[in-house]
Motif scaffolding. Structure first.
Motif, PDB file in Angstrom:
ATOM      1  N   LEU A  10       0.984  -1.233  -0.056  1.00 19.81           N
ATOM      2  CA  LEU A  10      -0.061  -0.019   0.010  1.00 19.81           C
ATOM      3  C   LEU A  10       0.882   1.234  -0.042  1.00 19.81           C
ATOM      4  CD1 LEU A  10      -2.670   1.613   0.338  1.00 19.81           C
ATOM      5  CD2 LEU A  10      -2.409   1.153   2.794  1.00 19.81           C
ATOM      6  N   TYR A  11       1.904   1.284   0.761  1.00 19.51           N
ATOM      7  CA  TYR A  11       3.018   2.518   0.722  1.00 19.51           C
ATOM      8  C   TYR A  11       3.447   2.778  -0.625  1.00 19.51           C
ATOM      9  CZ  TYR A  11       6.478   5.612   1.703  1.00 19.51           C
ATOM     10  OH  TYR A  11       7.382   6.795   1.454  1.00 19.51           O
ATOM     11  N   GLN A  12       4.083   1.875  -1.046  1.00 20.14           N
ATOM     12  CA  GLN A  12       4.754   1.935  -2.314  1.00 20.14           C
ATOM     13  C   GLN A  12       3.827   2.240  -3.569  1.00 20.14           C
ATOM     14  OE1 GLN A  12       7.856   2.270  -2.487  1.00 20.14           O
ATOM     15  NE2 GLN A  12       8.211   2.505  -5.013  1.00 20.14           N
ATOM     16  N   ASN A  13       2.520   1.658  -3.407  1.00 17.80           N
ATOM     17  CA  ASN A  13       1.344   2.087  -4.620  1.00 17.80           C
ATOM     18  C   ASN A  13       1.118   3.598  -4.368  1.00 17.80           C
ATOM     19  OD1 ASN A  13      -1.773   2.616  -4.506  1.00 17.80           O
ATOM     20  ND2 ASN A  13      -1.229   0.862  -5.974  1.00 17.80           N
ATOM     21  N   GLN A  14       0.819   3.992  -3.088  1.00 18.26           N
ATOM     22  CA  GLN A  14       0.662   5.492  -2.832  1.00 18.26           C
ATOM     23  C   GLN A  14       1.785   6.367  -3.241  1.00 18.26           C
ATOM     24  OE1 GLN A  14      -2.725   6.806  -2.356  1.00 18.26           O
ATOM     25  NE2 GLN A  14      -2.752   4.807  -3.400  1.00 18.26           N
ATOM     26  N   ALA A  15       2.791   6.052  -2.765  1.00 21.49           N
ATOM     27  CA  ALA A  15       4.140   6.928  -3.045  1.00 21.49           C
ATOM     28  C   ALA A  15       4.488   7.187  -4.652  1.00 21.49           C
ATOM     29  CB  ALA A  15       5.352   6.024  -2.430  1.00 21.49           C
ATOM     30  N   GLU A  16       4.136   6.075  -5.522  1.00 20.89           N
ATOM     31  CA  GLU A  16       4.317   5.963  -6.659  1.00 20.89           C
ATOM     32  C   GLU A  16       3.384   6.909  -7.531  1.00 20.89           C
ATOM     33  OE1 GLU A  16       5.414   2.319  -8.631  1.00 20.89           O
ATOM     34  OE2 GLU A  16       7.134   2.001  -7.358  1.00 20.89           O
ATOM     35  N   HIS A  17       2.088   6.798  -6.951  1.00 19.96           N
ATOM     36  CA  HIS A  17       0.663   7.205  -7.719  1.00 19.96           C
ATOM     37  C   HIS A  17      -0.154   7.365  -6.311  1.00 19.96           C
ATOM     38  CE1 HIS A  17      -2.042   8.314 -10.811  1.00 19.96           C
ATOM     39  NE2 HIS A  17      -2.710   7.274 -10.240  1.00 19.96           N
ATOM     40  N   LEU A  29      -3.713  10.953   1.573  1.00 18.80           N
ATOM     41  CA  LEU A  29      -2.406  10.372   1.313  1.00 18.80           C
ATOM     42  C   LEU A  29      -1.818  11.161  -0.185  1.00 18.80           C
ATOM     43  CD1 LEU A  29      -2.488   6.646   1.868  1.00 18.80           C
ATOM     44  CD2 LEU A  29      -1.875   8.564   3.286  1.00 18.80           C
ATOM     45  N   THR A  30      -2.818  11.957  -0.726  1.00 19.70           N
ATOM     46  CA  THR A  30      -2.313  12.596  -1.997  1.00 19.70           C
ATOM     47  C   THR A  30      -1.682  14.052  -1.510  1.00 19.70           C
ATOM     48  OG1 THR A  30      -4.314  13.998  -2.102  1.00 19.70           O
ATOM     49  CG2 THR A  30      -4.280  12.109  -3.229  1.00 19.70           C
ATOM     50  N   ARG A  31      -1.728  14.401  -0.302  1.00 25.64           N
ATOM     51  CA  ARG A  31      -1.056  15.231   0.266  1.00 25.64           C
ATOM     52  C   ARG A  31       0.259  15.056   1.266  1.00 25.64           C
ATOM     53  NH1 ARG A  31      -3.886  20.338  -0.226  1.00 25.64           N
ATOM     54  NH2 ARG A  31      -5.990  20.151  -1.063  1.00 25.64           N
ATOM     55  N   ALA A  32       0.407  13.866   1.563  1.00 26.22           N
ATOM     56  CA  ALA A  32       1.322  13.427   2.395  1.00 26.22           C
ATOM     57  C   ALA A  32       2.614  13.223   1.865  1.00 26.22           C
ATOM     58  CB  ALA A  32       1.014  11.989   3.030  1.00 26.22           C
ATOM     59  N   ASP A  33       3.694  13.470   2.496  1.00 27.19           N
ATOM     60  CA  ASP A  33       5.307  13.359   1.858  1.00 27.19           C
ATOM     61  C   ASP A  33       5.530  11.799   2.105  1.00 27.19           C
ATOM     62  OD1 ASP A  33       7.707  13.573   1.063  1.00 27.19           O
ATOM     63  OD2 ASP A  33       8.507  14.656   2.928  1.00 27.19           O
ATOM     64  N   LEU A  34       5.456  11.140   0.919  1.00 28.81           N
ATOM     65  CA  LEU A  34       5.630   9.898   0.815  1.00 28.81           C
ATOM     66  C   LEU A  34       6.678   9.371  -0.304  1.00 28.81           C
ATOM     67  CD1 LEU A  34       1.866   8.702   0.606  1.00 28.81           C
ATOM     68  CD2 LEU A  34       3.453   8.900   2.538  1.00 28.81           C
ATOM     69  N   PRO A  35       8.193   9.507  -0.024  1.00 27.10           N
ATOM     70  CA  PRO A  35       9.293   9.240  -0.886  1.00 27.10           C
ATOM     71  C   PRO A  35       8.898   7.875  -1.330  1.00 27.10           C
ATOM     72  CG  PRO A  35       9.642  10.414   1.036  1.00 27.10           C
ATOM     73  CD  PRO A  35       8.468   9.936   1.515  1.00 27.10           C
ATOM     74  N   PRO A  36       9.144   7.406  -2.519  1.00 28.20           N
ATOM     75  CA  PRO A  36       9.107   5.891  -2.859  1.00 28.20           C
ATOM     76  C   PRO A  36      10.278   5.311  -2.443  1.00 28.20           C
ATOM     77  CG  PRO A  36       8.481   7.505  -4.940  1.00 28.20           C
ATOM     78  CD  PRO A  36       8.795   8.162  -3.691  1.00 28.20           C
ATOM     79  N   ALA A  37      10.255   4.177  -2.019  1.00 27.60           N
ATOM     80  CA  ALA A  37      11.350   3.093  -1.664  1.00 27.60           C
ATOM     81  C   ALA A  37      11.956   2.712  -2.981  1.00 27.60           C
ATOM     82  CB  ALA A  37      10.959   1.922  -0.926  1.00 27.60           C
ATOM     83  N   ASP A  38      13.099   2.195  -2.687  1.00 22.91           N
ATOM     84  CA  ASP A  38      13.926   1.488  -3.819  1.00 22.91           C
ATOM     85  C   ASP A  38      13.548   0.061  -4.145  1.00 22.91           C
ATOM     86  OD1 ASP A  38      15.873   3.976  -4.605  1.00 22.91           O
ATOM     87  OD2 ASP A  38      16.189   3.633  -2.681  1.00 22.91           O
ATOM     88  N   GLY A  39      12.857  -0.465  -3.367  1.00 23.52           N
ATOM     89  CA  GLY A  39      12.456  -1.725  -3.479  1.00 23.52           C
ATOM     90  C   GLY A  39      11.838  -2.130  -2.249  1.00 23.52           C
ATOM     91  N   LEU A  40      10.941  -3.441  -2.516  1.00 21.38           N
ATOM     92  CA  LEU A  40      10.276  -4.067  -1.619  1.00 21.38           C
ATOM     93  C   LEU A  40      10.611  -5.434  -1.348  1.00 21.38           C
ATOM     94  CD1 LEU A  40       6.653  -2.811  -2.608  1.00 21.38           C
ATOM     95  CD2 LEU A  40       8.056  -1.662  -1.284  1.00 21.38           C
ATOM     96  N   ILE A  41      10.572  -5.759  -0.046  1.00 22.83           N
ATOM     97  CA  ILE A  41      10.620  -7.395   0.337  1.00 22.83           C
ATOM     98  C   ILE A  41       9.466  -7.818   1.219  1.00 22.83           C
ATOM     99  CG2 ILE A  41      11.962  -8.890   1.543  1.00 22.83           C
ATOM    100  CD1 ILE A  41      14.591  -7.206   0.824  1.00 22.83           C
ATOM    101  N   MET A  42       8.848  -8.849   0.597  1.00 16.54           N
ATOM    102  CA  MET A  42       7.658  -9.277   1.409  1.00 16.54           C
ATOM    103  C   MET A  42       8.404 -10.347   2.461  1.00 16.54           C
ATOM    104  SD  MET A  42       5.499  -7.233   0.404  1.00 16.54           S
ATOM    105  CE  MET A  42       5.040  -6.340  -1.029  1.00 16.54           C
ATOM    106  N   LEU A  43       8.264 -10.356   3.629  1.00 22.70           N
ATOM    107  CA  LEU A  43       9.003 -11.488   4.292  1.00 22.70           C
ATOM    108  C   LEU A  43       8.075 -12.357   5.137  1.00 22.70           C
ATOM    109  CD1 LEU A  43      11.708 -12.888   5.428  1.00 22.70           C
ATOM    110  CD2 LEU A  43      11.727 -11.032   7.172  1.00 22.70           C
ATOM    111  N   MET A  44       7.791 -13.614   5.049  1.00 25.61           N
ATOM    112  CA  MET A  44       6.962 -14.340   5.646  1.00 25.61           C
ATOM    113  C   MET A  44       5.378 -13.711   5.792  1.00 25.61           C
ATOM    114  SD  MET A  44       9.225 -16.692   6.100  1.00 25.61           S
ATOM    115  CE  MET A  44      10.888 -16.811   6.637  1.00 25.61           C
TER     116      MET A  44
END
Length: 386
Positions: free
Chosen positions: A131-138, A152-167
């Motif tokens: 959800l974070y990366q989805n909203q950070a990118e768009h 969230l369209t007004r929040a400061d959400l810098p995109p991450a460089d990668g996502l890891i889904m762990l367990m």
């Protein structure tokens, strides 16, 4: 040769984008406007900053003491265990505010000079980082499902460089619906039960027939939607009765650990035992320790509602451009190979990996070799993003 242990761990105070509201468990942090994290430095405290920061995330768990942090630092990354404003306060949690808190941490790390920031969504953090990366990118979400902030369209959400889904499971609304006990006939009494929909009734299995499973899964979705519609009606009544002075109320959800996969190992087969993270499935289904038992009207709609929550991980990943690595344990009793495949297959691009760790359980506490394998996978992949 100097064998003095390296002191890697330090406390990290991250300014919150939004603060001030008071609640019981996280009130002090919110009044202070601080998100508390721990950072384990690859070079040790006082040494040079690593180029890559790896942030381990869950919506409500205290990951300041996460099992992977020290080992990740030994593998060459700076590892951060973050908390959201809802640390220890799942009952009031809004996923949308958790997104804002992740944005605060990512921004803080960017400002410190990290070249890469990778988000690790562990367990319930998987759907959240999607959800974070989805909203950070768009960014598209302007309010929580029950209305009101954050936008969230007004929040400061810098995109991450990668996502890891762990367990990780694919989202809180998905996993709770899969575990929601459909045999419960009275929301106030978990022992008034429909025997034809009771997975603990030996007449039904295990093993469970395809017909039983189809009826069971449909009844789980129906129960989730009944609670959702009841919560919406309660919010409307509350607004009318209090003139808007009170905008939320707590309630209890009984029976939140009744996934047939806990007893029938032929379903979504893996190396797991017939149990849950909280032990015996019958007991875990009823005791307060497991997920979703305590919530509020607004929190239910944000976290647990199958139709209204924004936290559906596979849906959110469908537009994500960042690289994604899904890591799962084949002996995990609560997050299954099917969950990992759902997340992996939702990613629309080819810069993705799906990696099983044979024999690994959910928390790896008693599996030091698996923990080292897991941390090396995380660190090597994160460093490869350079």
């Amino acid at each position: 040769m100097d064998k003095t242990p390296i002191n890697r761990r330090e406390l990290l105070a991250v300014p919150m984008q939004s603060a001030g509201a008071m609640d019981v468990q996280s009130g002090v942090a919110r009044r202070a406007g601080v998100l508390w994290c721990t950072r384990h430095r690859a070079a040790g405290v006082g040494g040079p900053r690593a180029a890559t920061a790896v942030v381990v995330i869950h919506p409500s768990s205290n990951f300041m003491g996460h099992y992977a942090l020290e080992t990740l630092a030994e593998c060459g990354v700076d590892a951060i265990g973050m908390t959201t404003r809802y640390i220890g306060n799942e009952a009031m949690l809004l996923l949308e505010h958790c997104v804002v808190d992740i944005g605060s941490v990512v921004r803080h790390l960017r400002n410190e000079g990290y070249q890469r920031v990778v988000l690790v969504g562990n367990s319930g953090g998987g759907g959240l980082v999607a959800l974070y990366q989805n909203q950070a990118e768009h960014p598209t979400i302007t309010a929580a499902p029950a209305g009101g902030p954050p936008d969230l369209t007004r929040a400061d959400l810098p995109p991450a460089d990668g996502l890891i889904m762990l367990m990780a499971h694919p989202g809180r609304n998905i996993v709770l619906t899969e575990k929601l006990d459909p045999a419960i006939l009275d929301e106030n009494d978990p022992f008034q039960r429909d025997p034809a929909l009771d997975m603990f009734n030996p007449d039904n299995g295990p093993p469970y027939t395809p017909d039983f499973l189809a009826r069971y899964r449909a009844a789980q979705v129906a129960r989730n939607e009944r609670i959702t519609q009841w919560a919406i009606a309660q919010l409307a009544a509350l607004k009318e009765r209090t003139g808007g002075r009170v905008d939320d109320l707590p309630f209890v959800v009984h029976g939140t650990m009744a996934d047939p996969r806990n007893l029938d190992l032929s379903l979504d087969p893996s190396d797991r035992a017939a149990t849950t993270q909280w032990g015996d499935p019958y007991v875990a289904n009823l005791v307060p320790a497991s997920i979703g038992h305590y919530t509020s009207l607004r929190s239910w709609l944000s976290q647990w509602s199958t139709s209204l929550s924004n936290g559906n991980g596979p849906d959110r990943l469908q537009t994500v451009k960042a690289p994604v690595h899904v890591i799962y344990g084949t002996a995990d009793p609560g997050c299954y190979p099917g969950h990992a495949k759902m997340l992996y297959e939702a990613v629309p691009h080819d810069n993705k990996l799906l990696t099983p760790i044979p024999g690994a359980k959910h928390y790896l506490f008693d599996q030091p070799e698996h923990k080292r394998t897991c941390c090396r996978l995380i660190a090597d992949w994160s460093l490869s993003l350079a």
